[in-house]
Design a protein around this motif. Sequence first.
Motif, PDB file in Angstrom:
ATOM      1  N   GLY A  84      26.502  38.163  43.834  1.00 34.79           N
ATOM      2  CA  GLY A  84      27.214  37.109  43.130  1.00 34.79           C
ATOM      3  C   GLY A  84      28.389  37.588  42.291  1.00 34.79           C
ATOM      4  N   ASP A  85      28.565  38.911  42.144  1.00 33.03           N
ATOM      5  CA  ASP A  85      29.707  39.423  41.383  1.00 33.03           C
ATOM      6  C   ASP A  85      31.021  39.064  42.075  1.00 33.03           C
ATOM      7  OD1 ASP A  85      28.170  40.547  39.407  1.00 33.03           O
ATOM      8  OD2 ASP A  85      28.432  42.623  40.077  1.00 33.03           O
ATOM      9  N   LEU A  86      32.034  38.798  41.285  1.00 37.05           N
ATOM     10  CA  LEU A  86      33.375  38.512  41.780  1.00 37.05           C
ATOM     11  C   LEU A  86      34.121  39.837  41.908  1.00 37.05           C
ATOM     12  CD1 LEU A  86      35.485  36.298  42.431  1.00 37.05           C
ATOM     13  CD2 LEU A  86      36.081  36.316  39.995  1.00 37.05           C
ATOM     14  N   VAL A  87      34.732  40.080  43.069  1.00 41.60           N
ATOM     15  CA  VAL A  87      35.436  41.338  43.296  1.00 41.60           C
ATOM     16  C   VAL A  87      36.818  41.080  43.893  1.00 41.60           C
ATOM     17  CG1 VAL A  87      33.317  42.687  43.628  1.00 41.60           C
ATOM     18  CG2 VAL A  87      34.466  41.689  45.608  1.00 41.60           C
ATOM     19  N   CYS A  88      37.659  42.095  43.798  1.00 38.20           N
ATOM     20  CA  CYS A  88      38.962  42.089  44.459  1.00 38.20           C
ATOM     21  C   CYS A  88      38.809  42.867  45.760  1.00 38.20           C
ATOM     22  CB  CYS A  88      40.010  42.745  43.554  1.00 38.20           C
ATOM     23  SG  CYS A  88      41.614  42.931  44.355  1.00 38.20           S
ATOM     24  N   TRP A  89      38.784  42.157  46.873  1.00 37.82           N
ATOM     25  CA  TRP A  89      38.608  42.755  48.198  1.00 37.82           C
ATOM     26  C   TRP A  89      39.917  42.610  48.965  1.00 37.82           C
ATOM     27  CZ3 TRP A  89      38.506  40.288  53.150  1.00 37.82           C
ATOM     28  CH2 TRP A  89      38.084  41.101  54.200  1.00 37.82           C
ATOM     29  N   VAL A  90      40.336  43.691  49.624  1.00 32.51           N
ATOM     30  CA  VAL A  90      41.570  43.676  50.408  1.00 32.51           C
ATOM     31  C   VAL A  90      41.233  43.998  51.861  1.00 32.51           C
ATOM     32  CG1 VAL A  90      43.837  44.728  50.711  1.00 32.51           C
ATOM     33  CG2 VAL A  90      42.936  44.373  48.407  1.00 32.51           C
ATOM     34  N   PRO A  91      41.540  43.076  52.794  1.00 36.24           N
ATOM     35  CA  PRO A  91      41.287  43.363  54.201  1.00 36.24           C
ATOM     36  C   PRO A  91      42.282  44.409  54.703  1.00 36.24           C
ATOM     37  CG  PRO A  91      42.415  41.264  53.976  1.00 36.24           C
ATOM     38  CD  PRO A  91      42.124  41.753  52.591  1.00 36.24           C
TER      39      PRO A  91
ATOM     40  N   ALA B 169      35.980  45.108  40.235  1.00 34.67           N
ATOM     41  CA  ALA B 169      35.055  44.033  39.885  1.00 34.67           C
ATOM     42  C   ALA B 169      35.781  43.161  38.867  1.00 34.67           C
ATOM     43  CB  ALA B 169      33.773  44.595  39.282  1.00 34.67           C
ATOM     44  N   LEU B 170      35.599  41.854  38.992  1.00 28.81           N
ATOM     45  CA  LEU B 170      36.307  40.906  38.134  1.00 28.81           C
ATOM     46  C   LEU B 170      35.319  40.079  37.336  1.00 28.81           C
ATOM     47  CD1 LEU B 170      38.771  39.663  40.889  1.00 28.81           C
ATOM     48  CD2 LEU B 170      39.200  41.461  39.192  1.00 28.81           C
ATOM     49  N   GLU B 171      35.764  39.612  36.206  1.00 35.78           N
ATOM     50  CA  GLU B 171      34.986  38.649  35.427  1.00 35.78           C
ATOM     51  C   GLU B 171      35.304  37.258  35.968  1.00 35.78           C
ATOM     52  OE1 GLU B 171      32.749  39.309  33.312  1.00 35.78           O
ATOM     53  OE2 GLU B 171      33.154  41.412  32.888  1.00 35.78           O
ATOM     54  N   PRO B 172      34.343  36.357  35.956  1.00 35.23           N
ATOM     55  CA  PRO B 172      34.625  34.993  36.414  1.00 35.23           C
ATOM     56  C   PRO B 172      35.401  34.210  35.351  1.00 35.23           C
ATOM     57  CG  PRO B 172      32.344  35.187  35.766  1.00 35.23           C
ATOM     58  CD  PRO B 172      32.948  36.559  35.638  1.00 35.23           C
ATOM     59  N   GLU B 173      36.506  34.781  34.930  1.00 32.47           N
ATOM     60  CA  GLU B 173      37.352  34.191  33.884  1.00 32.47           C
ATOM     61  C   GLU B 173      38.812  34.291  34.314  1.00 32.47           C
ATOM     62  OE1 GLU B 173      38.655  35.151  29.264  1.00 32.47           O
ATOM     63  OE2 GLU B 173      36.883  36.119  30.081  1.00 32.47           O
ATOM     64  N   TRP B 174      39.513  33.170  34.303  1.00 30.41           N
ATOM     65  CA  TRP B 174      40.922  33.086  34.694  1.00 30.41           C
ATOM     66  C   TRP B 174      41.767  33.082  33.427  1.00 30.41           C
ATOM     67  CZ3 TRP B 174      43.165  33.631  39.279  1.00 30.41           C
ATOM     68  CH2 TRP B 174      44.474  33.174  39.474  1.00 30.41           C
ATOM     69  N   LYS B 175      42.669  34.052  33.287  1.00 30.63           N
ATOM     70  CA  LYS B 175      43.477  34.149  32.070  1.00 30.63           C
ATOM     71  C   LYS B 175      44.893  34.570  32.432  1.00 30.63           C
ATOM     72  CE  LYS B 175      43.478  36.337  27.538  1.00 30.63           C
ATOM     73  NZ  LYS B 175      42.782  37.286  26.648  1.00 30.63           N
ATOM     74  N   ASP B 176      45.867  33.836  31.937  1.00 34.20           N
ATOM     75  CA  ASP B 176      47.284  34.141  32.170  1.00 34.20           C
ATOM     76  C   ASP B 176      47.616  34.308  33.648  1.00 34.20           C
ATOM     77  OD1 ASP B 176      47.748  34.122  29.379  1.00 34.20           O
ATOM     78  OD2 ASP B 176      47.179  36.245  29.228  1.00 34.20           O
ATOM     79  N   GLY B 177      47.004  33.483  34.488  1.00 29.18           N
ATOM     80  CA  GLY B 177      47.331  33.467  35.908  1.00 29.18           C
ATOM     81  C   GLY B 177      46.625  34.510  36.754  1.00 29.18           C
ATOM     82  N   ASP B 178      45.615  35.187  36.204  1.00 28.48           N
ATOM     83  CA  ASP B 178      44.876  36.208  36.949  1.00 28.48           C
ATOM     84  C   ASP B 178      43.409  36.217  36.535  1.00 28.48           C
ATOM     85  OD1 ASP B 178      46.731  37.651  38.671  1.00 28.48           O
ATOM     86  OD2 ASP B 178      47.672  38.372  36.827  1.00 28.48           O
ATOM     87  N   TRP B 179      42.572  36.768  37.410  1.00 33.59           N
ATOM     88  CA  TRP B 179      41.189  36.997  37.038  1.00 33.59           C
ATOM     89  C   TRP B 179      41.141  38.160  36.059  1.00 33.59           C
ATOM     90  CZ3 TRP B 179      37.952  33.357  38.254  1.00 33.59           C
ATOM     91  CH2 TRP B 179      38.148  32.588  39.405  1.00 33.59           C
ATOM     92  N   VAL B 180      40.233  38.105  35.113  1.00 33.42           N
ATOM     93  CA  VAL B 180      40.054  39.181  34.141  1.00 33.42           C
ATOM     94  C   VAL B 180      39.314  40.333  34.832  1.00 33.42           C
ATOM     95  CG1 VAL B 180      38.936  39.841  31.973  1.00 33.42           C
ATOM     96  CG2 VAL B 180      40.031  37.594  32.197  1.00 33.42           C
ATOM     97  N   MET B 181      39.889  41.547  34.756  1.00 28.10           N
ATOM     98  CA  MET B 181      39.298  42.697  35.415  1.00 28.10           C
ATOM     99  C   MET B 181      38.165  43.282  34.569  1.00 28.10           C
ATOM    100  SD  MET B 181      40.955  46.195  36.958  1.00 28.10           S
ATOM    101  CE  MET B 181      42.255  45.249  37.696  1.00 28.10           C
ATOM    102  N   ARG B 182      37.024  43.526  35.214  1.00 32.67           N
ATOM    103  CA  ARG B 182      35.889  44.178  34.549  1.00 32.67           C
ATOM    104  C   ARG B 182      35.955  45.695  34.746  1.00 32.67           C
ATOM    105  NH1 ARG B 182      30.403  42.566  36.938  1.00 32.67           N
ATOM    106  NH2 ARG B 182      30.664  44.378  38.252  1.00 32.67           N
ATOM    107  N   GLU B 183      36.253  46.102  35.998  1.00 34.70           N
ATOM    108  CA  GLU B 183      36.320  47.536  36.291  1.00 34.70           C
ATOM    109  C   GLU B 183      37.168  47.765  37.529  1.00 34.70           C
ATOM    110  OE1 GLU B 183      33.360  51.281  37.379  1.00 34.70           O
ATOM    111  OE2 GLU B 183      32.484  49.319  36.955  1.00 34.70           O
TER     112      GLU B 183
END
Length: 80
Positions: A28-35, A60-74
Amino acid sequence: MLKVASGDGGFIVFSRTIGAPQKGLDAGDLVCWVPLQHDEALAGESNDPRFGWVGLVFAALEPEWKDGDWVMREFYGDTE
C-alpha cells in the motif's frame, strides 16, 4: 511486485528499487516508479500486456500532495 495506478484499477508489474531502502516498503505504500522497457515475453505470461513493463522504484512517497508534488519520504539513489 507493485500495482501501477490507472483509470481501470491498475496493473501489476515486477520492480525493484535503485538502492537499498533505509525503511522497508509495505503493501500500500506510494512510490515513484519509472518504466524502463517492455518485455514481450513477460507480457505473454499474463492476460494483461501491461504486465510486461519493467521499471525501477526511485523513491517512497507520503500520501500527501504539496506545492504540486507528492511529498518524498525516502529517495533510494545515492545522493553523494
